[in-house]
Design a protein around this motif. Structure first.
Motif, PDB file in Angstrom:
ATOM      1  N   ILE A 360       1.624  49.860  43.521  1.00 16.83           N
ATOM      2  CA  ILE A 360       2.619  49.855  44.592  1.00 16.83           C
ATOM      3  C   ILE A 360       2.190  50.894  45.617  1.00 16.83           C
ATOM      4  O   ILE A 360       1.954  52.057  45.277  1.00 16.83           O
ATOM      5  CB  ILE A 360       4.026  50.197  44.064  1.00 16.83           C
ATOM      6  N   GLY A 361       2.070  50.471  46.857  1.00 15.70           N
ATOM      7  CA  GLY A 361       1.764  51.404  47.934  1.00 15.70           C
ATOM      8  C   GLY A 361       3.044  51.808  48.646  1.00 15.70           C
ATOM      9  O   GLY A 361       3.822  50.961  49.066  1.00 15.70           O
ATOM     10  N   ILE A 362       3.268  53.119  48.745  1.00 17.68           N
ATOM     11  CA  ILE A 362       4.506  53.618  49.347  1.00 17.68           C
ATOM     12  C   ILE A 362       4.175  54.374  50.627  1.00 17.68           C
ATOM     13  O   ILE A 362       3.302  55.255  50.636  1.00 17.68           O
ATOM     14  CB  ILE A 362       5.265  54.514  48.355  1.00 17.68           C
ATOM     15  N   ALA A 363       4.844  54.013  51.699  1.00 21.13           N
ATOM     16  CA  ALA A 363       4.645  54.683  52.984  1.00 21.13           C
ATOM     17  C   ALA A 363       5.480  55.958  53.009  1.00 21.13           C
ATOM     18  O   ALA A 363       6.709  55.906  52.877  1.00 21.13           O
ATOM     19  CB  ALA A 363       5.048  53.757  54.127  1.00 21.13           C
ATOM     20  N   MET A 404       0.677  54.235  41.747  1.00 21.73           N
ATOM     21  CA  MET A 404       1.404  54.359  43.003  1.00 21.73           C
ATOM     22  C   MET A 404       0.482  55.042  44.004  1.00 21.73           C
ATOM     23  O   MET A 404       0.064  56.180  43.788  1.00 21.73           O
ATOM     24  CB  MET A 404       2.687  55.172  42.826  1.00 21.73           C
ATOM     25  N   HIS A 405       0.132  54.322  45.080  1.00 20.77           N
ATOM     26  CA  HIS A 405      -0.647  54.912  46.168  1.00 20.77           C
ATOM     27  C   HIS A 405       0.297  55.341  47.288  1.00 20.77           C
ATOM     28  O   HIS A 405       1.339  54.713  47.505  1.00 20.77           O
ATOM     29  CB  HIS A 405      -1.670  53.906  46.715  1.00 20.77           C
ATOM     30  N   PHE A 406      -0.107  56.397  47.995  1.00 20.43           N
ATOM     31  CA  PHE A 406       0.721  56.916  49.080  1.00 20.43           C
ATOM     32  C   PHE A 406      -0.040  56.835  50.397  1.00 20.43           C
ATOM     33  O   PHE A 406      -1.175  57.311  50.498  1.00 20.43           O
ATOM     34  CB  PHE A 406       1.144  58.350  48.781  1.00 20.43           C
ATOM     35  N   ILE A 407       0.605  56.222  51.377  1.00 20.62           N
ATOM     36  CA  ILE A 407      -0.026  55.971  52.661  1.00 20.62           C
ATOM     37  C   ILE A 407       0.818  56.597  53.765  1.00 20.62           C
ATOM     38  O   ILE A 407       2.041  56.431  53.795  1.00 20.62           O
ATOM     39  CB  ILE A 407      -0.186  54.452  52.894  1.00 20.62           C
TER      40      ILE A 407
END
Length: 628
Positions: A360-363, A404-407
């Motif tokens: 899941i990528g979270i902005a 979890m990736h953070f962008i």
């Protein structure tokens, strides 16, 4: 800051508890007498075992029914105390917790109790020991920290101080700011516990429902702000009595406990800047702008089937990764990545769970700060080799080993879609889906408090009360977490049996995390029509549901007919209305949900959940039939 936890707080035998506590990063333990007695080592061996793990014994507890006793019970109480002093010296600790008496023959009187503690202080001083007095919320004569402090004040002994416990103060609705009147050097120890707000007997509430700070409803931050304002500089410790924790994973519970203390003290330092700093500065909770992407791990025919569903939902294949078998599907502000790689993390996730949401990528406002805070709170970082032309996007491990990736925009990570993907031709048509409304994560019920704490300590998120969702074969507990502006929502669904749909999903997928993704439309009827033209197959709802809907709500017959034609469910509250329909289950029980919120509706259509689950179960394999 010296962190501590009572051994009674977690499951296992004494060595197992100590191992978990040390691994979680605590500095010390309160040794609960029952844990010591149940162990087969002598006091010196236990003390050496604790210190060999890098821990210290911050407190020995409890010593019960001491103050206010008539003779000969008073003399016997002092004899008991001397025996416990012997034990403490062999263990290698200098502080004992004396809790206010519940003895049926105990006598009241501040001066009587103060005299008892003055004499006990003399005896402790001869051994270099200290005595801390705690007011139990259900104590016979002393059940308020203000009375306990008056007894300590009148005892006027350097070796006698007060021990404060957040539960005992907050459960009795005592103003925690009254603690600010106590000199910090007379507070010998601080114990912390939260709890759900329940109207029940105080003793039963305490012994069965305490939980970690941030997991309940008590004003633990306000309590700790008052403590720190006194100049207190001693250990910050957890004392938790909880039936669920007693049967849970000692390592998980200890890790949650340490996370809760770090997050709490960070909150306290930000709210009480004049208090002495006990924690190294750390980034604040992250502001979440929404879900940047959802990544599926899949292969072969399963991946083909998933992409067919995406097409019927109105998604278009808009990009292909420059080096990997990743396809980017987009619609509105929604990005879904289908990863068909046969090596690396996604491949491992597919081998473990089958087709699954692996990432899941979270902005967020600041990706690097988010990972730093996550690691300070005990999260495991995630790294894998970065190929030529790829961005190194900060990440941590999430539920069930997912990622979890953070962008963010400021560091250029938001450019990943133009940097790592070649664009493919697409037309302007879609089905009107605009954004991800929420993600639904499924887990065992025992994990819910842990993951609620994870999200609320890392992000600026609020939690709603837990609700029961009725499945034809059991109950599922559900709790929603949401950012203040509604840009990021997660529902946590806890299964207690494999017979429920949620439990069956966990069993079949070997613990996959995301079971469904809710996608938002601003015109659900137009979206439903557009998807129908693309061959989308909605979850069929029974005629009985719409007959009941007509009875429950004052709906226009034409609107009701459109709901029924599209298999769309409906709910409303005082603030607005909610529309929702579902895909049919795929890949072992995952599904998509399409929603529209009107007005100020904040819920998730909970009244419809039993009917949705029943409809889904009608399409899944019969009970008792093996998966393969």
């Amino acid at each position: 800051m010296k962190t501590s936890i009572a051994t009674v707080s977690i499951s296992g035998n004494l060595p197992e508890k100590l191992e978990a506590i040390a691994a979680a990063g605590f500095d010390g333990i309160e040794i609960f007498e029952q844990d010591f007695i149940a162990h087969d080592g002598n006091p010196r061996e236990v003390g050496d075992l604790i210190r060999s793990m890098g821990l210290e014994i911050t407190l020995f507890q409890p010593f019960r029914d001491f103050e206010g006793l008539p003779e000969p019970l008073r003399a016997k109480a002092f004899d008991r105390a001397e025996r416990k002093f012997d034990l403490m010296q062999e263990l290698g600790t200098d502080l004992v917790l004396v809790c206010s008496s519940c003895h049926p023959e105990a006598l009241g009187g501040i001066d009587r109790a103060a005299a008892d503690f003055a004499e006990l202080g003399d005896r402790a001083a001869k051994r270099g020991l200290r005595v801390g007095f705690e007011a139990l919320a259900w104590g016979k004569h002393v059940n308020d920290h203000r009375d306990a402090w008056e007894i300590v004040r009148r005892a006027d002994h350097a070796n006698v101080g007060i021990i404060l416990d957040s539960f005992h103060t907050l459960a009795r609705k005592i103003d925690p700011d009254t603690i600010r009147r106590i000199p910090g050097d007379k507070i010998f120890f601080v114990q912390l516990a939260d709890a759900p707000q329940i109207d029940m007997d105080l003793l039963y509430w305490s012994r069965h429902f305490r939980n970690m700070p941030g997991e309940g409803d008590l004003a633990v931050t306000d309590f700790m702000r008052a403590v720190m304002a006194t100049g207190y500089a001693g250990p910050i410790s957890l004392e938790i009595f909880n039936d669920q924790f007693r049967g849970g994973s000692a390592k998980t519970i200890a890790k949650d406990g340490h996370r809760s203390l770090i997050a709490l003290m960070d909150d306290v330092q930000r709210a009480e800047p004049a208090a002495a700093a006990m924690l190294a500065p750390m980034p604040a909770r992250s502001t979440v702008d929404g879900v940047s992407f959802v990544e599926f791990a899949s292969r072969g025919e399963e991946a083909d089937a998933l992409e067919t569903i995406l097409r019927t939902l109105g998604f278009q294949h808009s990009g292909t990764h420059i080096a990997k078998k990743l396809a980017l599907w987009t619609q509105g502000d929604i990005r879904i990545v289908v990863n068909r790689e046969k090596s690396g993390y996604a491949s491992s996730a597919y081998m473990a769970h089958g087709t699954t949401v692996c990432d899941i990528g979270i902005a967020v406002d600041a990706a690097a700060d988010t990972v730093e805070r996550a690691q300070r709170l005990g999260a495991a970082p995630f790294n894998q080799p970065v190929g030529p032309g790829e961005l190194n996007i900060p990440a941590i491990r999430g539920l069930s080993g997912s990622v979890m990736h953070f962008i963010d925009k400021t560091s250029g990570l938001n450019d990943v879609w133009s940097v790592e993907f070649t664009q493919t031709a697409q037309d302007d048509s879609d089905a009107g889906l605009m954004r991800i409304d929420h993600l639904a994560q499924t887990m065992s019920y025992d994990e819910m408090l842990s993951w609620s704490l994870f999200y609320t300590t890392l992000f600026q998120m609020n939690k709603s009360p837990m609700v029961d969702v009725v499945d034809p074969d059991g109950l599922v507990r559900s709790q929603a977490l949401e950012t203040p502006n509604g840009t990021f929502r997660i529902t946590l669904n806890g299964a207690e049996t494999h017979r429920t749909m949620a439990g069956n999903f966990l069993a079949d997928s070997f613990g996959a995390s995301v079971q469904h993704i809710a996608l938002a439309s601003d015109d659900i009827f137009a979206t439903s029509d557009a998807m129908a033209k693309r061959g989308f197959k909605p979850l069929p709802m029974s005629d009985n549901y719409y007959a009941d809907l007509a009875a429950r709500f004052d709906l226009d017959p034409a609107v009701l007919a459109r709901l029924k034609a599209g298999n769309i469910l409906y709910d409303e509250d005082a603030n607005g209305a909610f529309f929702q329909f579902y895909s049919q289950p795929y890949a072992g029980g995952m599904f998509f949900e399409i929603v529209e919120r009107r007005g100020g509706y904040k819920g998730y259509g909970a009244p419809n959940a039993p009917f949705r689950i029943a409809a889904q179960k009608r399409l899944m394999r019969p009970k008792g039939m093996p998966k393969h």
